[in-house]
Scaffold this active site. Structure first.
Site, PDB file in Angstrom:
ATOM      1  CG  ASP A   1      -2.032  -1.008   1.119  1.00 43.58           C
ATOM      2  OD1 ASP A   1      -2.331  -1.425  -0.020  1.00 43.58           O
ATOM      3  OD2 ASP A   1      -2.601  -1.392   2.162  1.00 43.58           O
TER       4      ASP A   1
ATOM      5  CE1 TYR B   1       3.197  -7.079   3.987  1.00 42.97           C
ATOM      6  CE2 TYR B   1       2.830  -9.413   4.495  1.00 42.97           C
ATOM      7  CZ  TYR B   1       2.730  -8.339   3.622  1.00 42.97           C
ATOM      8  OH  TYR B   1       2.153  -8.511   2.399  1.00 42.97           O
TER       9      TYR B   1
ATOM     10  CE1 TYR C   1      -5.684  -6.526  -0.094  1.00 45.95           C
ATOM     11  CE2 TYR C   1      -6.837  -8.639   0.022  1.00 45.95           C
ATOM     12  CZ  TYR C   1      -6.411  -7.539  -0.714  1.00 45.95           C
ATOM     13  OH  TYR C   1      -6.702  -7.447  -2.039  1.00 45.95           O
TER      14      TYR C   1
END
Ligand SMILES: [Zn+2]
Ligand SMILES: [Zn+2]
Length: 426
Positions: free
Chosen positions: A245, A309, A380
């Site tokens: 993003d 992440y 996500y």
């Protein structure tokens, strides 16, 4: 052998030989001369010995007139193999090519409809016939290869030379140059690819300050512009192995990408130098630049890469017990995730299954903790944390039984192969 065809049309020796072009490794010219000559000899002997029929006499006359026929009078080739014709086409081609750097080429021959029709009719009687396209491409390719000292290449030519030898039109098809590598995005707030203004779709309007863009720059532009300049190309397209993003950084050793440069004039560019130039930008860095090929584009699009992440999570009254529970509950856990509400306007509403392999959580203060997540690509993360009102199950919120949301997110690693580096799938 069918010599009758010469009663209907004039064929030069080369074109007559092409009627059996797929037989034996002689040139069409040799083959045609040999066929005509042997028949002439056979029939002349018969004539001298008074054994010739009227029909054979007619064939003999036609063959004698047809032997060594001027190619300009040939209905099939119309002289396209003549030396001066080849020279004209070669000069034209060289003039067009001189602006471009390339190693390999391919000749694409185009012939007029009337010649196509003629070949269609001939091929019914002559199953071993070769198309004139093939012979021209081969012969012209040989001359060109010798002149410019470069090789023809059927699979991956840098340049395709589309040529119609009949009307002498030539068009170059410059194949794109592919450069691949990995990028790091060091700051938040820039999209991966160019993003047009939603109001004017790029034309420029008062909402976008007449820039035509929603975001002034992108990873695509920061990498693409210097490369475009170095190659003298016309445009570029960026293909990333997934995307983060706008507000997410891409750290670690970066995300793989391939950049496609359209109509490049230069191909032998200094990639190490370009790495330096691009990385000077400060917002984006590139690593491991190397030349790629068209198929890299597809591989990048279709290979799901596992990711690691790092998220900064905001919640409330966080205890060490909470974090232990989180790590235990999310290790090797299948996550059921409906398309997040925030992307529903552009993505189909489906439920996907993705796996989280490993999670580590460290408390920062009573309301914040840091979470490292190793998981399948396509999960996500913001919704893995918030739960997206129950659309993602389980989630950090549902496990902790209190609201949690992702404050900052970084991609630490895009894994190339199945599981490595960060933990294993134990
Ligand atoms: Zn001919
Ligand atoms: Zn606009």
């Amino acid at each position: 052998m069918n010599y009758e065809i010469l009663k209907e049309i004039n064929l030069c020796d080369r074109c007559f030989g092409r009627l059996w072009g797929k037989i034996f490794r002689a040139t069409n010219l040799e083959r045609g001369k040999a066929l005509k000559l042997s028949k002439i000899i056979e029939l002349e002997i018969k004539e001298k010995e008074n054994k010739i029929s009227d029909e054979e006499k007619e064939i003999l006359e036609i063959l004698k007139n047809n032997y060594n026929l001027d190619e300009n009078n040939c209905i099939w080739c119309k002289g396209i193999f003549k030396e001066e014709k080849i020279k004209t086409l070669l000069d034209k081609t060289l003039k067009l090519l001189k602006d471009y750097e390339f190693d390999t080429f391919l000749i694409g021959t185009h012939i007029p409809d009337e010649i196509k029709e003629l070949e269609q009719n001939l091929s019914e009687k002559f199953p071993y016939m070769e198309s004139i396209k093939q012979e021209f491409g081969r012969e012209f390719g040989k001359v060109l290869a010798k002149t410019i000292n470069k090789k023809p290449n059927r699979e991956k030519p840098d340049i395709v030379i589309h040529i119609n030898p009949y009307d002498e039109s030539i068009i170059l098809q410059i194949n794109p140059l592919f450069i691949k590598g990995r990028y790091r995005k060091l700051i938040r707030g820039i999209p991966q690819t160019r993003w047009l203004c939603g109001y004017c779709k790029g034309k420029g309007c008062k909402y976008c300050n007449y820039t035509g863009k929603k975001y002034l720059t992108s990873v695509e532009q920061i990498i693409g512009e210097p490369i475009l300049k170095a190659t003298g190309g016309e445009d570029y397209r960026f293909h990333g192995a997934g995307r983060e993003d706008i507000d997410v950084r891409m750290l670690g050793d970066g995300r793989p990408f391939v950049l496609e440069i359209k109509n490049p004039k230069k191909r032998k560019i200094d990639l190490k130098e370009l790495e330096k130039i691009i990385s000077q930008d400060g917002r984006v860095e590139v690593l491991n630049l190397e030349f790629g090929e068209r198929k890299d584009k597809v591989i990048f699009k279709n290979t799901p890469h596992k990711k690691t992440y790092k998220a900064i999570v905001k919640s409330e009254n966080i205890t060490e017990e909470d974090l232990k529970k989180l790590e235990e509950n999310l290790t090797n856990r299948i996550i059921y995730q409906k398309t997040p509400k925030r992307v529903l306007h552009r993505r189909a509403d489906i439920e996907r299954k993705r796996k989280v392999y490993k999670v580590k959580a460290n408390k920062l203060d009573d309301n914040h903790f840091e979470m490292t997540i190793y998981c399948d690509g396509g999960l996500y993360i913001k919704e893995l944390i918030s739960g997206d009102n129950g659309r993602t199950r389980p989630s950090v919120s549902s496990i902790l039984k209190k609201p949690a949301y992702c404050k900052w997110l970084d991609v630490l690693k895009v894994h190339d192969k199945n599981g490595e580096d960060y933990g294993s799938n134990e």
